[in-house]
Design an enzyme around this catalytic site. Structure first.
Site, PDB file in Angstrom:
ATOM      1  CG  ASP A 197      21.018  93.919 124.891  1.00 17.46           C
ATOM      2  OD1 ASP A 197      21.832  93.196 124.312  1.00 17.46           O
ATOM      3  OD2 ASP A 197      20.708  95.066 124.521  1.00 17.46           O
ATOM      4  CE  LYS A 232      23.497  94.623 117.984  1.00  9.12           C
ATOM      5  NZ  LYS A 232      23.589  95.575 119.105  1.00  9.12           N
ATOM      6  CD  GLN A 252      24.467  98.996 119.810  1.00  6.75           C
ATOM      7  OE1 GLN A 252      23.639  98.127 119.547  1.00  6.75           O
ATOM      8  NE2 GLN A 252      25.730  98.699 120.063  1.00  6.75           N
TER       9      GLN A 252
HETATM   10  N1  GUN Z   1      27.017  97.722 122.812  1.00  2.11           N
HETATM   11  C1  GUN Z   1      28.019  96.823 122.674  1.00  2.11           C
HETATM   12  N2  GUN Z   1      27.543  95.565 122.830  1.00  2.11           N
HETATM   13  C2  GUN Z   1      26.221  95.681 123.073  1.00  2.11           C
HETATM   14  C3  GUN Z   1      25.191  94.714 123.315  1.00  2.11           C
HETATM   15  O1  GUN Z   1      25.404  93.510 123.364  1.00  2.11           O
HETATM   16  N3  GUN Z   1      23.941  95.232 123.491  1.00  2.11           N
HETATM   17  C4  GUN Z   1      23.693  96.567 123.474  1.00  2.11           C
HETATM   18  N4  GUN Z   1      22.444  96.962 123.688  1.00  2.11           N
HETATM   19  N5  GUN Z   1      24.618  97.477 123.253  1.00  2.11           N
HETATM   20  C5  GUN Z   1      25.884  97.027 123.052  1.00  2.11           C
END
Ligand code: GUN
Length: 299
Positions: free
Chosen positions: A114, A47, A91
């Site tokens: 998110d 990311k 995360q």
């Molecule tokens: N862990 C796995 N997929 C995601 C996601 O799309 N966002 C976040 N914050 N954590 C994750």
């Protein structure tokens, strides 16, 4: 036909970069990573790398796995109040001693790229516009829209009921007038349900689907990521049981997304799009179809 998420995400990212280049004040994504989960570390690194390649500011805050909940809450409050930070991502999963609902509830919904907060989830569930749509479902819809896969009136079977993929995917598809069935580990007669689908979206994280469980010429979207016995990354579709090579799989389905190179890169592109939209000066009608036109891809 292949739903080529790798190629589409590349185009989307190029177009996002062109938009970011024109912004005087760049969007700023803050990512919080608690603990040393290897997969999470890789996702977060990706990311950050992608954001920086587009000229988006990114800050990764890494906290040790024994971090107290209050310390994490204080970190989020600080980011909420920092006018330079436009997007916040915590995360998941978090270490077990932290109550993730408390953490999610602390995020400013206007920075919640998110779509995890109750305000945004509630808006999504009631057909209102959340500040952001959830990244994986939004990425999947962009992929289906780009390849002009019809959704309205179609029967979509989703495998998996997570808050990150299954549930928000169902809500977005209902907004698009699909008929939606969500299956999960307690579902009885799973095969019968899969067979009835025009579109299967599988987010089980296990090899639960064989090609021939699915109707011939249906659509298959594979959200799963796991490793096989040889350490190779694979999805939920156990295609080797029915076919010798992926060309035969492509012939069986009308559309199918590969793993890797399907939903994964689309999820990253979708997060970058939300981060672009987190800058107040970028006005998006935040629904997947029109998002494609926002990034200069026809829909
Ligand atoms: N862990 C796995 N997929 C995601 C996601 O799309 N966002 C976040 N914050 N954590 C994750």
């Amino acid at each position: 036909m292949l739903l080529d998420g790798k190629a589409l995400s590349k185009k989307i990212l190029e177009n996002i970069k062109a938009k970011v280049d024109k912004l005087e004040k760049k969007p700023h994504l803050a990512v919080i990573l608690v603990g040393d989960d290897e997969a999470s570390q890789i996702y977060v690194r990706n990311k950050k790398k992608t954001a920086e390649s587009l000229g988006i500011k990114s800050t990764v805050i890494e906290l040790p796995k024994e971090t107290e909940e209050q310390v994490l809450l204080d970190t989020i409050r600080r980011l909420n109040n920092d006018p330079d930070v436009t997007a916040i991502l915590v995360q998941m999963p978090l270490p077990k001693h932290i109550n993730s609902n408390n953490i999610i509830n602390a995020i400013d919904p206007k920075k919640d790229v998110d779509c995890f907060t109750p305000e945004n989830v509630g808006k999504l569930a009631t057909g209102q516009e959340p500040y952001f749509y959830p990244v994986t479902p939004q990425g999947i819809l962009m992929l289906l829209d780009y390849y002009k896969v019809p959704i309205e009136g179609k029967h979509v079977v989703i495998i998996g009921r997570s808050n990150i993929v299954g549930k928000p995917m169902a809500r977005m598809l209902l907004q698009r007038n699909a008929t939606v069935t969500i299956c999960h580990s307690y579902t009885q007669d799973l095969e019968e349900k899969i067979k009835a689908a025009d579109i299967v979206i599988s987010a089980a994280g296990k090899k639960v689907v064989r090609c021939k469980m699915v109707k011939y010429k249906a659509v298959f979207v594979d959200v799963g990521i796991s490793r096989n016995a040889h350490g190779k990354i694979t999805g939920d579709l156990n295609w080797e049981i029915d076919f010798n090579n992926f060309d035969e799989v492509l012939e069986y389905f009308s559309f199918v997304s590969p793993v890797p190179g399907g939903v994964g890169p689309m999820t990253i592109a979708s997060l970058m799009l939300n981060t672009l939209a987190s800058d107040d000066s970028v006005i998006l009608s935040r629904c997947a179809g029109s998002l494609l036109s926002v990034v200069g891809l026809s829909f």
